[in-house]
Write a protein that holds these residues in place. Structure first.
Motif, PDB file in Angstrom:
ATOM      1  N   GLN A 193      -0.879   9.694  -5.744  1.00 42.86           N
ATOM      2  CA  GLN A 193      -1.467   8.311  -5.559  1.00 42.86           C
ATOM      3  C   GLN A 193      -0.702   7.270  -5.046  1.00 42.86           C
ATOM      4  O   GLN A 193      -0.872   6.502  -4.116  1.00 42.86           O
ATOM      5  CB  GLN A 193      -2.607   8.015  -6.731  1.00 42.86           C
ATOM      6  CG  GLN A 193      -3.446   7.021  -6.378  1.00 42.86           C
ATOM      7  CD  GLN A 193      -4.339   6.551  -7.622  1.00 42.86           C
ATOM      8  OE1 GLN A 193      -4.037   7.047  -8.865  1.00 42.86           O
ATOM      9  NE2 GLN A 193      -5.406   5.649  -7.344  1.00 42.86           N
ATOM     10  N   MET A 194       0.261   6.944  -5.822  1.00 45.14           N
ATOM     11  CA  MET A 194       1.437   5.884  -5.311  1.00 45.14           C
ATOM     12  C   MET A 194       2.081   6.115  -4.224  1.00 45.14           C
ATOM     13  O   MET A 194       2.233   5.220  -3.170  1.00 45.14           O
ATOM     14  CB  MET A 194       2.271   5.783  -6.559  1.00 45.14           C
ATOM     15  CG  MET A 194       1.757   5.167  -7.921  1.00 45.14           C
ATOM     16  SD  MET A 194       3.121   4.649  -9.033  1.00 45.14           S
ATOM     17  CE  MET A 194       3.993   6.440  -9.312  1.00 45.14           C
ATOM     18  N   ALA A 195       2.343   7.304  -3.786  1.00 42.11           N
ATOM     19  CA  ALA A 195       3.182   7.682  -2.483  1.00 42.11           C
ATOM     20  C   ALA A 195       2.177   7.231  -1.477  1.00 42.11           C
ATOM     21  O   ALA A 195       2.680   6.970  -0.375  1.00 42.11           O
ATOM     22  CB  ALA A 195       3.542   9.196  -2.475  1.00 42.11           C
ATOM     23  N   ALA A 196       0.670   7.650  -1.485  1.00 41.77           N
ATOM     24  CA  ALA A 196      -0.230   7.365  -0.546  1.00 41.77           C
ATOM     25  C   ALA A 196      -0.463   6.148  -0.342  1.00 41.77           C
ATOM     26  O   ALA A 196      -0.443   5.540   0.933  1.00 41.77           O
ATOM     27  CB  ALA A 196      -1.529   8.356  -0.877  1.00 41.77           C
ATOM     28  N   LYS A 197      -0.490   5.329  -1.398  1.00 42.18           N
ATOM     29  CA  LYS A 197      -0.722   3.862  -1.267  1.00 42.18           C
ATOM     30  C   LYS A 197       0.216   3.342  -0.778  1.00 42.18           C
ATOM     31  O   LYS A 197       0.241   2.092   0.310  1.00 42.18           O
ATOM     32  CB  LYS A 197      -1.078   3.408  -2.776  1.00 42.18           C
ATOM     33  CG  LYS A 197      -1.453   1.985  -2.774  1.00 42.18           C
ATOM     34  CD  LYS A 197      -1.579   1.518  -4.120  1.00 42.18           C
ATOM     35  CE  LYS A 197      -1.924  -0.078  -4.082  1.00 42.18           C
ATOM     36  NZ  LYS A 197      -2.123  -0.815  -5.641  1.00 42.18           N
ATOM     37  N   GLU A 198       1.627   3.558  -1.038  1.00 39.38           N
ATOM     38  CA  GLU A 198       2.654   2.911  -0.604  1.00 39.38           C
ATOM     39  C   GLU A 198       2.956   3.231   1.040  1.00 39.38           C
ATOM     40  O   GLU A 198       3.200   2.470   1.764  1.00 39.38           O
ATOM     41  CB  GLU A 198       4.144   3.443  -1.245  1.00 39.38           C
ATOM     42  CG  GLU A 198       4.201   2.937  -2.596  1.00 39.38           C
ATOM     43  CD  GLU A 198       5.137   3.435  -3.196  1.00 39.38           C
ATOM     44  OE1 GLU A 198       5.945   4.264  -2.815  1.00 39.38           O
ATOM     45  OE2 GLU A 198       5.395   3.195  -4.582  1.00 39.38           O
ATOM     46  N   ALA A 199       2.654   4.464   1.396  1.00 39.14           N
ATOM     47  CA  ALA A 199       2.596   4.824   2.970  1.00 39.14           C
ATOM     48  C   ALA A 199       1.690   3.892   3.700  1.00 39.14           C
ATOM     49  O   ALA A 199       2.047   3.645   4.802  1.00 39.14           O
ATOM     50  CB  ALA A 199       2.657   6.446   2.891  1.00 39.14           C
ATOM     51  N   ARG A 200       0.412   4.077   3.077  1.00 42.39           N
ATOM     52  CA  ARG A 200      -0.475   3.053   3.933  1.00 42.39           C
ATOM     53  C   ARG A 200      -0.317   1.682   3.994  1.00 42.39           C
ATOM     54  O   ARG A 200      -0.352   1.029   4.882  1.00 42.39           O
ATOM     55  CB  ARG A 200      -2.073   3.252   3.248  1.00 42.39           C
ATOM     56  CG  ARG A 200      -2.481   4.643   3.425  1.00 42.39           C
ATOM     57  CD  ARG A 200      -3.890   4.609   3.156  1.00 42.39           C
ATOM     58  NE  ARG A 200      -4.615   5.889   3.282  1.00 42.39           N
ATOM     59  CZ  ARG A 200      -4.839   6.576   4.510  1.00 42.39           C
ATOM     60  NH1 ARG A 200      -4.511   6.080   5.627  1.00 42.39           N
ATOM     61  NH2 ARG A 200      -5.365   7.916   4.368  1.00 42.39           N
ATOM     62  N   GLN A 201       0.398   1.026   2.984  1.00 42.98           N
ATOM     63  CA  GLN A 201       0.773  -0.212   2.873  1.00 42.98           C
ATOM     64  C   GLN A 201       1.768  -0.622   3.971  1.00 42.98           C
ATOM     65  O   GLN A 201       2.056  -1.397   4.950  1.00 42.98           O
ATOM     66  CB  GLN A 201       1.058  -0.799   1.544  1.00 42.98           C
ATOM     67  CG  GLN A 201       0.108  -0.924   0.712  1.00 42.98           C
ATOM     68  CD  GLN A 201       0.445  -1.253  -0.665  1.00 42.98           C
ATOM     69  OE1 GLN A 201       1.554  -1.350  -1.134  1.00 42.98           O
ATOM     70  NE2 GLN A 201      -0.472  -1.972  -1.410  1.00 42.98           N
ATOM     71  N   ALA A 202       2.859   0.336   3.875  1.00 41.74           N
ATOM     72  CA  ALA A 202       3.936   0.233   4.864  1.00 41.74           C
ATOM     73  C   ALA A 202       3.439   0.397   6.428  1.00 41.74           C
ATOM     74  O   ALA A 202       4.006  -0.395   7.188  1.00 41.74           O
ATOM     75  CB  ALA A 202       5.028   1.302   4.632  1.00 41.74           C
ATOM     76  N   ALA A 203       2.537   1.285   6.606  1.00 40.15           N
ATOM     77  CA  ALA A 203       1.996   1.830   7.732  1.00 40.15           C
ATOM     78  C   ALA A 203       1.160   0.388   8.399  1.00 40.15           C
ATOM     79  O   ALA A 203       1.113  -0.034   9.608  1.00 40.15           O
ATOM     80  CB  ALA A 203       1.054   2.570   7.973  1.00 40.15           C
ATOM     81  N   GLN A 204       0.577  -0.598   7.522  1.00 42.69           N
ATOM     82  CA  GLN A 204      -0.037  -1.654   7.865  1.00 42.69           C
ATOM     83  C   GLN A 204       0.805  -2.508   8.760  1.00 42.69           C
ATOM     84  O   GLN A 204       0.244  -3.318   9.382  1.00 42.69           O
ATOM     85  CB  GLN A 204      -0.891  -2.301   6.740  1.00 42.69           C
ATOM     86  CG  GLN A 204      -2.206  -1.653   6.319  1.00 42.69           C
ATOM     87  CD  GLN A 204      -2.904  -2.057   5.175  1.00 42.69           C
ATOM     88  OE1 GLN A 204      -2.205  -3.047   4.543  1.00 42.69           O
ATOM     89  NE2 GLN A 204      -4.144  -1.723   4.762  1.00 42.69           N
ATOM     90  N   SER A 205       2.004  -2.596   8.341  1.00 46.53           N
ATOM     91  CA  SER A 205       2.752  -3.749   8.627  1.00 46.53           C
ATOM     92  C   SER A 205       3.438  -3.650   9.816  1.00 46.53           C
ATOM     93  O   SER A 205       4.147  -4.283  10.532  1.00 46.53           O
ATOM     94  CB  SER A 205       3.723  -4.098   7.601  1.00 46.53           C
ATOM     95  OG  SER A 205       4.638  -2.981   7.544  1.00 46.53           O
ATOM     96  N   LEU A 206       3.177  -1.980  10.436  1.00 46.17           N
ATOM     97  CA  LEU A 206       4.201  -1.615  11.665  1.00 46.17           C
ATOM     98  C   LEU A 206       2.930  -1.769  12.885  1.00 46.17           C
ATOM     99  O   LEU A 206       1.840  -1.425  12.730  1.00 46.17           O
ATOM    100  CB  LEU A 206       4.482  -0.380  11.553  1.00 46.17           C
ATOM    101  CG  LEU A 206       5.499   0.102  10.644  1.00 46.17           C
ATOM    102  CD1 LEU A 206       5.821   1.271  10.301  1.00 46.17           C
ATOM    103  CD2 LEU A 206       6.788  -0.816  10.843  1.00 46.17           C
TER     104      LEU A 206
END
Length: 67
Positions: A19-32
């Motif tokens: 769950q944390m990995a998915a959340k972190e990847a989505r947050q990182a993708a939002q900034s790109l």
């Protein structure tokens, strides 16, 4: 030669780590901006969510071993 495995005691459950990995990847993708790197991060998030669903299914009590 003896090869030793690196063993660690996990303090966070597998489900929570996915769950944390998915959340972190989505947050990182939002900034790109739109592009290959962003799509790769979104793919990683989808894969972690799929793994979480599969793990939940495998751990369910309704699952029976083959006869």
């Amino acid at each position: 030669m003896i090869v030793r495995r690196n063993r660690r005691k996990q303090t966070v459950s597998f489900d929570e780590r996915l769950q944390m990995a998915a959340k972190e990847a989505r947050q990182a993708a939002q900034s790109l901006p739109q592009g290959a790197e962003r799509e790769d991060l979104l793919k990683k998030a989808r894969q972690a969510e799929a793994a979480r669903r599969i793990n939940g299914w495998l751990m369910s009590r309704g699952l029976r071993p083959p006869a």
